[in-house]
Design an enzyme around this catalytic site. Structure first.
Site, PDB file in Angstrom:
ATOM      1  N   ARG A 127     -10.157 -11.631   2.757  1.00 58.25           N
ATOM      2  CA  ARG A 127     -11.073 -12.706   2.325  1.00 58.25           C
ATOM      3  C   ARG A 127     -10.387 -14.069   2.398  1.00 58.25           C
ATOM      4  NH1 ARG A 127     -11.943  -9.699  -3.178  1.00 58.25           N
ATOM      5  NH2 ARG A 127     -11.404  -8.038  -1.703  1.00 58.25           N
ATOM      6  N   LYS A 166       0.838  -1.193   0.000  1.00 57.28           N
ATOM      7  CA  LYS A 166       0.000   0.000   0.000  1.00 57.28           C
ATOM      8  C   LYS A 166       0.877   1.248   0.000  1.00 57.28           C
ATOM      9  CE  LYS A 166      -3.724  -1.923   2.952  1.00 57.28           C
ATOM     10  NZ  LYS A 166      -4.899  -1.718   2.102  1.00 57.28           N
TER      11      LYS A 166
END
Length: 465
Positions: free
Chosen positions: A319, A245
């Protein structure tokens, strides 16, 4: 740490008059001339969140006026009493029995308790000196328990990853379990592989050993009634992995365990209230770090369920850890399965920071939750498990894709991905933000619970308790 609680009744408590804008003139007509004049001079009109203190001839506060606003203002704001509490000087206050139409005692009393929250682990904070006597007609223990659970959630999210890594999150579960007589067990590090939780291990293995090692924490409580399983994403810090990120996106990633924090808050509510159900909480806890063992874009991973997953973005790790936990959850066929996660930026684009998006195929559950969300001033918004998008999560070389290309419907495709691991269970998923971006009434800037009070209020209907 202090706990949220109401003040003891006192003859010296300062009376609080809650006044709506529509009936402010009528209210003031019935007050002494000095009060009317003071209200006029100070511009008190009963507007939402206005607060006016009135002194006696000796200069001591004898009453306070709180504005409840107009119906239009109340659609745009909530927790009017909390807004006033932030402005009141130290003292003990008590609501009068005459309250305006639409004033929900329990919600507003909860808001007052939430206005008292301060995160003081790293620096001293000035506590609120304005204390409220429990209003007549509320379930005091319930309101205090809801507030305590929310304080827990906020404390967990606000704690930086240095002090809230996977080991510390495990300790938080153990502390909560000990408080309520629950059983807690944990699978850590390499044991995740031997016990078939490969995705949790893969996501967290780059963070190292000891307290930073990935783990699956399980808490069991209750011996009878319907079965409820809560799964909370516990990524204690998310660098994005090798798909690193940028700094601006990484700054808030201590909150990436907000799903776990919300689930623990909800569990606290359930256990404190002793709801007649069997509760199971699963927290896959990990750090998505960067080091030699970090998993890579292009890797194909095999999940606990046996489904293979192509990793097209290591920053879509939430996830993955949830997939193994959901697969475990469905093996016992719970009556209701709920996951909560700070999962996608797409959900924020869709509904913003204040709404908690949720997914379910059960119309009754959706209706019960939407109703309770309004009653509890805990807003949620239903999103669709849109089956035509299933093809987007099916890559060419594996069963599933963890990060479909294209950039559209990111929250929906993530929810569809998770649903693949639930074996047609009665399933509800929340894609929350878990963060308040600025100080607001009852919601100070920082970590925040979303959807948990609504869920707590809806569970009796959802599970026929």
């Amino acid at each position: 740490m202090p706990t949220p609680s109401f003040a003891l009744p006192s003859d010296q408590a300062i009376a609080v008059h809650v006044v709506s804008a529509d009936h402010c003139e009528e209210f003031l007509v019935g007050q002494p001339e000095a009060v009317r004049n003071w209200a006029q001079v100070q511009g008190f009109t009963g507007g939402w969140g206005q607060c006016l203190t009135i002194a006696n001839t000796e200069g001591h506060i004898e009453r306070a006026l709180v504005g409840f606003g107009t119906a239009a203002q109340r659609k745009r704001q909530r927790f009017a009493l909390a807004a006033a509490a932030e402005k009141l000087p130290a003292g003990t206050y008590a609501l009068t029995d005459t309250l305006p139409e639409g004033f929900d005692l329990e919600t507003e009393a909860f808001g007052w308790l939430m206005s008292q929250y301060r995160f003081d682990r790293y620096k001293s904070c000035t506590p609120s000196g304005a204390q409220l006597v429990a209003p007549n007609g509320i379930e005091v223990a319930t309101v205090e328990a809801l507030a305590a659970a929310e304080w827990l959630t906020r404390d967990l999210i606000n704690t930086p990853a240095e002090d809230m890594g996977p080991g510390a999150l495990q300790q938080a579960v153990e502390t909560l379990g000990e408080t309520h007589g629950a059983t807690v067990k944990t699978i850590t590090g390499e044991d995740l592989l031997t016990q078939n939780f490969p995705l949790i291990h893969t996501v967290g293995r780059a963070a190292g050993d000891g307290n930073r090692a990935p783990r699956l924490v399980e808490m069991l409580w209750g011996s009878s009634g319907p079965t409820l399983t809560l799964v909370g994403k516990g990524v204690c810090f998310d660098t994005g992995g090798l798909n690193l990120k940028p700094g601006g996106s990484m700054g808030l990633m201590k909150k990436d365990m907000g799903g776990a924090a919300n689930v623990l808050g909800l569990a606290s509510m359930i256990m404190t209230a002793k709801l007649p159900l069997r509760l199971r909480v699963l927290i896959p806890a990990a750090e998505n770090a960067v080091s030699g063992p970090a998993f890579r874009p292009g890797d194909v991973l095999t999940s606990r369920k046996g489904l293979t997953v192509e990793v097209n973005n290591t920053d879509a790790e939430g996830r993955l850890v949830l997939a193994d936990a959901l697969a475990l959850a469905t093996e016992d066929k719970p009556d209701l399965l709920i996951s909560m996660a700070t999962l996608t930026g797409a959900a924020r684009v869709a509904v913003g920071a204040d709404l908690a998006p949720f997914y379910t195929d059960d119309e009754g559950d959706a209706a019960a939750l939407s109703k309770s969300a309004t009653e509890m001033a805990d807003p949620v918004w239903r999103m669709p498990f849109h089956a035509p998008y299933e093809a987007q999560i099916e890559p060419s070389i594996a069963d599933l894709d963890n990060a479909p290309s294209g950039g559209f419907a990111g929250s929906i495709t993530a929810a569809l991905f998770l649903r693949r691991f639930t074996d047609e269970a009665r399933y509800m998923h929340f894609d929350i933000y878990g963060w308040c971006q600025s100080n607001q009434p009852a919601r100070r800037k920082g970590g925040v619970g979303q959807g948990t009070r609504a869920l707590f209020a809806a569970l009796p209907d959802m599970l026929n308790l």
